[in-house]
Scaffold this motif. Structure first.
Motif, PDB file in Angstrom:
ATOM      1  N   ALA A 142      52.054  71.344 -37.904  1.00  0.00           N
ATOM      2  CA  ALA A 142      51.477  71.621 -36.837  1.00  0.00           C
ATOM      3  C   ALA A 142      51.354  73.145 -37.043  1.00  0.00           C
ATOM      4  O   ALA A 142      50.508  73.341 -36.551  1.00  0.00           O
ATOM      5  N   THR A 143      52.313  74.117 -37.781  1.00  0.00           N
ATOM      6  CA  THR A 143      52.518  75.259 -36.767  1.00  0.00           C
ATOM      7  C   THR A 143      51.511  75.507 -38.556  1.00  0.00           C
ATOM      8  O   THR A 143      50.779  77.296 -37.753  1.00  0.00           O
ATOM      9  N   ALA A 144      51.869  75.956 -39.815  1.00  0.00           N
ATOM     10  CA  ALA A 144      51.320  76.556 -40.912  1.00  0.00           C
ATOM     11  C   ALA A 144      50.155  76.016 -41.412  1.00  0.00           C
ATOM     12  O   ALA A 144      49.060  76.908 -41.559  1.00  0.00           O
ATOM     13  N   TYR A 145      49.827  74.585 -40.806  1.00  0.00           N
ATOM     14  CA  TYR A 145      48.465  74.091 -41.551  1.00  0.00           C
ATOM     15  C   TYR A 145      47.979  74.466 -40.846  1.00  0.00           C
ATOM     16  O   TYR A 145      46.107  74.373 -40.172  1.00  0.00           O
ATOM     17  N   TRP A 146      47.681  73.716 -38.952  1.00  0.00           N
ATOM     18  CA  TRP A 146      47.007  73.491 -38.236  1.00  0.00           C
ATOM     19  C   TRP A 146      46.876  74.772 -36.579  1.00  0.00           C
ATOM     20  O   TRP A 146      45.602  75.512 -37.121  1.00  0.00           O
ATOM     21  N   ALA A 147      47.753  75.006 -36.422  1.00  0.00           N
ATOM     22  CA  ALA A 147      47.379  76.267 -35.837  1.00  0.00           C
ATOM     23  C   ALA A 147      47.628  77.773 -36.774  1.00  0.00           C
ATOM     24  O   ALA A 147      46.580  78.248 -36.433  1.00  0.00           O
ATOM     25  N   GLY A 169      51.611  64.410 -39.384  1.00  0.00           N
ATOM     26  CA  GLY A 169      51.099  64.372 -41.511  1.00  0.00           C
ATOM     27  C   GLY A 169      49.520  64.860 -41.594  1.00  0.00           C
ATOM     28  O   GLY A 169      49.316  64.749 -42.727  1.00  0.00           O
ATOM     29  N   MET A 170      48.966  65.262 -40.560  1.00  0.00           N
ATOM     30  CA  MET A 170      47.391  65.278 -40.242  1.00  0.00           C
ATOM     31  C   MET A 170      47.019  66.354 -41.744  1.00  0.00           C
ATOM     32  O   MET A 170      46.192  66.595 -42.770  1.00  0.00           O
ATOM     33  N   GLY A 171      48.292  67.500 -41.615  1.00  0.00           N
ATOM     34  CA  GLY A 171      48.320  68.169 -43.243  1.00  0.00           C
ATOM     35  C   GLY A 171      48.770  67.825 -43.643  1.00  0.00           C
ATOM     36  O   GLY A 171      49.160  68.606 -44.799  1.00  0.00           O
ATOM     37  N   GLY A 207      45.717  74.968 -45.281  1.00  0.00           N
ATOM     38  CA  GLY A 207      45.034  74.878 -44.199  1.00  0.00           C
ATOM     39  C   GLY A 207      43.958  74.960 -43.744  1.00  0.00           C
ATOM     40  O   GLY A 207      42.591  75.783 -43.337  1.00  0.00           O
ATOM     41  N   LEU A 208      44.393  77.161 -45.415  1.00  0.00           N
ATOM     42  CA  LEU A 208      43.009  77.368 -45.232  1.00  0.00           C
ATOM     43  C   LEU A 208      41.868  76.893 -46.152  1.00  0.00           C
ATOM     44  O   LEU A 208      40.546  76.811 -45.735  1.00  0.00           O
ATOM     45  N   TRP A 209      42.268  76.262 -47.448  1.00  0.00           N
ATOM     46  CA  TRP A 209      41.186  75.670 -47.873  1.00  0.00           C
ATOM     47  C   TRP A 209      40.455  74.586 -46.939  1.00  0.00           C
ATOM     48  O   TRP A 209      39.079  74.365 -47.135  1.00  0.00           O
ATOM     49  N   ALA A 210      41.331  73.761 -46.114  1.00  0.00           N
ATOM     50  CA  ALA A 210      40.159  72.584 -44.895  1.00  0.00           C
ATOM     51  C   ALA A 210      39.747  73.657 -44.356  1.00  0.00           C
ATOM     52  O   ALA A 210      38.583  72.830 -43.630  1.00  0.00           O
ATOM     53  N   ASN A 211      40.055  74.557 -43.793  1.00  0.00           N
ATOM     54  CA  ASN A 211      39.455  75.552 -42.623  1.00  0.00           C
ATOM     55  C   ASN A 211      38.326  76.345 -43.369  1.00  0.00           C
ATOM     56  O   ASN A 211      37.417  77.263 -43.064  1.00  0.00           O
ATOM     57  N   GLY A 212      37.452  76.036 -44.635  1.00  0.00           N
ATOM     58  CA  GLY A 212      37.569  76.950 -45.802  1.00  0.00           C
ATOM     59  C   GLY A 212      35.941  77.533 -45.655  1.00  0.00           C
ATOM     60  O   GLY A 212      35.416  78.508 -46.100  1.00  0.00           O
ATOM     61  N   CYS A 213      35.516  77.408 -44.851  1.00  0.00           N
ATOM     62  CA  CYS A 213      33.660  77.342 -44.803  1.00  0.00           C
ATOM     63  C   CYS A 213      33.670  78.708 -44.178  1.00  0.00           C
ATOM     64  O   CYS A 213      32.756  79.511 -43.757  1.00  0.00           O
ATOM     65  N   TYR A 214      34.317  78.345 -42.342  1.00  0.00           N
ATOM     66  CA  TYR A 214      34.200  79.471 -41.680  1.00  0.00           C
ATOM     67  C   TYR A 214      35.435  80.867 -41.877  1.00  0.00           C
ATOM     68  O   TYR A 214      35.091  81.683 -41.639  1.00  0.00           O
ATOM     69  N   VAL A 215      36.428  80.150 -42.320  1.00  0.00           N
ATOM     70  CA  VAL A 215      37.029  81.161 -43.142  1.00  0.00           C
ATOM     71  C   VAL A 215      36.600  82.217 -44.180  1.00  0.00           C
ATOM     72  O   VAL A 215      36.305  83.691 -44.346  1.00  0.00           O
ATOM     73  N   GLN A 216      35.152  81.153 -45.078  1.00  0.00           N
ATOM     74  CA  GLN A 216      34.493  81.742 -46.130  1.00  0.00           C
ATOM     75  C   GLN A 216      33.289  82.732 -45.520  1.00  0.00           C
ATOM     76  O   GLN A 216      33.843  84.219 -45.651  1.00  0.00           O
ATOM     77  N   ASN A 217      32.793  82.516 -44.273  1.00  0.00           N
ATOM     78  CA  ASN A 217      31.900  83.357 -43.574  1.00  0.00           C
ATOM     79  C   ASN A 217      32.571  84.512 -43.404  1.00  0.00           C
ATOM     80  O   ASN A 217      32.155  85.556 -43.103  1.00  0.00           O
ATOM     81  N   ARG A 218      33.983  84.271 -42.644  1.00  0.00           N
ATOM     82  CA  ARG A 218      34.743  85.698 -42.468  1.00  0.00           C
ATOM     83  C   ARG A 218      35.257  86.793 -43.696  1.00  0.00           C
ATOM     84  O   ARG A 218      34.437  87.849 -42.897  1.00  0.00           O
ATOM     85  N   LEU A 219      35.100  86.426 -44.613  1.00  0.00           N
ATOM     86  CA  LEU A 219      35.281  87.150 -45.464  1.00  0.00           C
ATOM     87  C   LEU A 219      34.621  88.009 -45.969  1.00  0.00           C
ATOM     88  O   LEU A 219      34.056  89.000 -46.708  1.00  0.00           O
ATOM     89  N   PHE A 220      33.288  86.866 -45.820  1.00  0.00           N
ATOM     90  CA  PHE A 220      31.889  88.298 -45.940  1.00  0.00           C
ATOM     91  C   PHE A 220      31.722  88.639 -44.395  1.00  0.00           C
ATOM     92  O   PHE A 220      30.456  89.204 -44.961  1.00  0.00           O
TER      93      PHE A 220
END
Length: 409
Positions: A142-147, A169-171, A207-220
């Motif tokens: 909840a803290t490291a993967y989700w938040a 258990g979601m993450g 968690g970063l891998w799960a949110n990879g699409c948006y994080v990749q946008n920001r990385l560009f």
């Protein structure tokens, strides 16, 4: 027990809560022999996470600890550590998610265990990784993967709504699958080199891998805006709608050129194709709010059970928003082996999320009680009855009492 791909593979689950133990569970599904090490007494703290008030059945424990043998031993003492090292000498995979300082204190770091068995695969899960200023920080999914990874922030219905809490258990379970993949990769390398090693992952990285699409946008360098409220969706044809009975479904009509006509015909709205606001894809995007409002009115005229066959016949990709009751009673999930019966025939459990051709998973056995197999495991490691009695006398070895078993099913 049915023979599996990992028959003969010896695994020690020296982890707690979900992510580490669940990786061992996946290995056990394919036949690995898994020993669960937990402290005497209450055992793994995950046992106490009873999800239903007033119930004593350890539902979540049954999911994450099926197929395992429980060895209850106090690793804070040198005598107990000697037991672990003796087991490690013939073990293939060791899994832990203990904080890094705890591993040092208990003398169960990779360097400690590889000194005993150089071929050992050391499976490691941490909250924030094993380098950097936060390597020793504790955390849950909840803290490291989700938040931490932006997921919690981005799934809000709007910027005004509160952040959404994650499910238990979601993450952890996706992270467990990531560790399983790392372990199997390390086992493949061992086959080629004969050497063991460390297979590690973290809740943060998954968690970063799960949110990879948006994080990749920001990385560009792209600005990532919060998703707009449902009524302001960029596409009314990829939106969720409520039916007359209050049930929701999510529609994903992305191939508009091929699917739009049959969709509009199915919902008796062919006239919308002639409306200049919706005549082209560009126009439909510009007027998505108006189209969503019209579709809201149309779908509110019938129950979900009526819309299902209509949308299916039209070839529309959609998914009903299931309740947990429906997910647990889903015939399709049973057909594909996602929900499988326990070996004793009493109830079902959620299987690990993949299959291999010509490979049958073992029939899931009930999770053990604390120390249920302590004597059995030690005898298998060559301990005599006198040595086992001595460990018990020192208070280092948890004993299993049949009366303590919780009924499940």
């Amino acid at each position: 027990m049915s023979d599996g791909i990992f028959e003969g593979l010896k695994v020690i689950d020296c982890a707690s809560w979900i992510a580490g133990p669940a990786a061992a569970t996946i290995l056990s599904d394919f036949g690995a022999d898994v020993i669960k090490i937990e402290p005497p007494g209450a055992g793994d703290p995950w046992r106490a996470s009873v999800p239903v008030p007033g119930k004593t059945t350890d539902y979540w424990w049954q999911l994450t600890s099926r197929n395992k043998q429980s060895l209850a031993i106090d690793l804070k003492h040198a005598e107990s550590l000697a037991v672990l090292y003796r087991l490690i000498a013939s073990t293939d995979v060791f899994i832990t998610n203990f904080p890094l300082p705890v591993r040092e204190r208990l003398k169960i770091t990779p360097s400690h265990l590889h000194a005993v068995n150089p071929r050992l695969i050391y499976g490691s899960i941490t909250a924030y990784g094993e380098a950097g200023a936060e390597a020793a920080r504790t955390g849950f999914d909840a803290t490291a993967y989700w938040a931490r990874t932006g997921l919690m922030d981005m799934v809000r219905a709007s910027t005004e709504t509160e952040p959404v809490r994650s499910m238990p258990g979601m993450g952890d379970h996706p992270t467990a699958t990531g560790l399983y993949a790392a372990i199997v990769t390390a086992l493949y390398r061992r086959e080629k080199t004969g050497k063991g090693g460390v297979a590690q992952t973290s809740l943060l990285q998954n968690g970063l891998w799960a949110n990879g699409c948006y994080v990749q946008n920001r990385l560009f360098g792209e600005h990532v805006a919060h998703r707009p409220p449902r009524i302001e969706t960029p596409s009314a044809l990829a939106n969720h709608y409520r039916c007359r009975d209050g049930r929701w479904f999510l529609m994903a009509l992305h191939n508009e050129a091929r699917q739009l006509h049959s969709f509009l015909k199915a919902i008796d709205a062919e006239h919308l194709a002639k409306d200049p606001r919706f005549a082209t894809k560009e126009a439909r995007r510009a007027n998505a709010r108006a189209l969503s409002a019209i579709l809201d009115g149309i779908f509110a005229k019938r129950d979900l059970s009526e819309w299902r066959p209509i949308l299916e016949a039209a070839g529309v990709t959609f998914g009903a928003v299931f309740t947990v009751d429906e997910a647990a009673d889903d015939a399709q999930s049973r057909e594909i082996g996602a929900l499988v019966p326990f070996a004793d025939g009493k109830g079902l459990t959620v299987s690990s999320p993949f299959h291999l051709d010509n490979a049958t998973k073992v029939a899931p056995r009930r999770a053990p009680s604390v120390g249920q197999h302590s004597e059995q495991v030690l005898r298998g490691a060559g301990y005599s009855a006198e040595e086992i009695a001595r460990l018990k006398g020192l208070g280092l070895l948890g004993e299993h009492h049949a009366a303590s078993l919780q009924k499940a099913g």
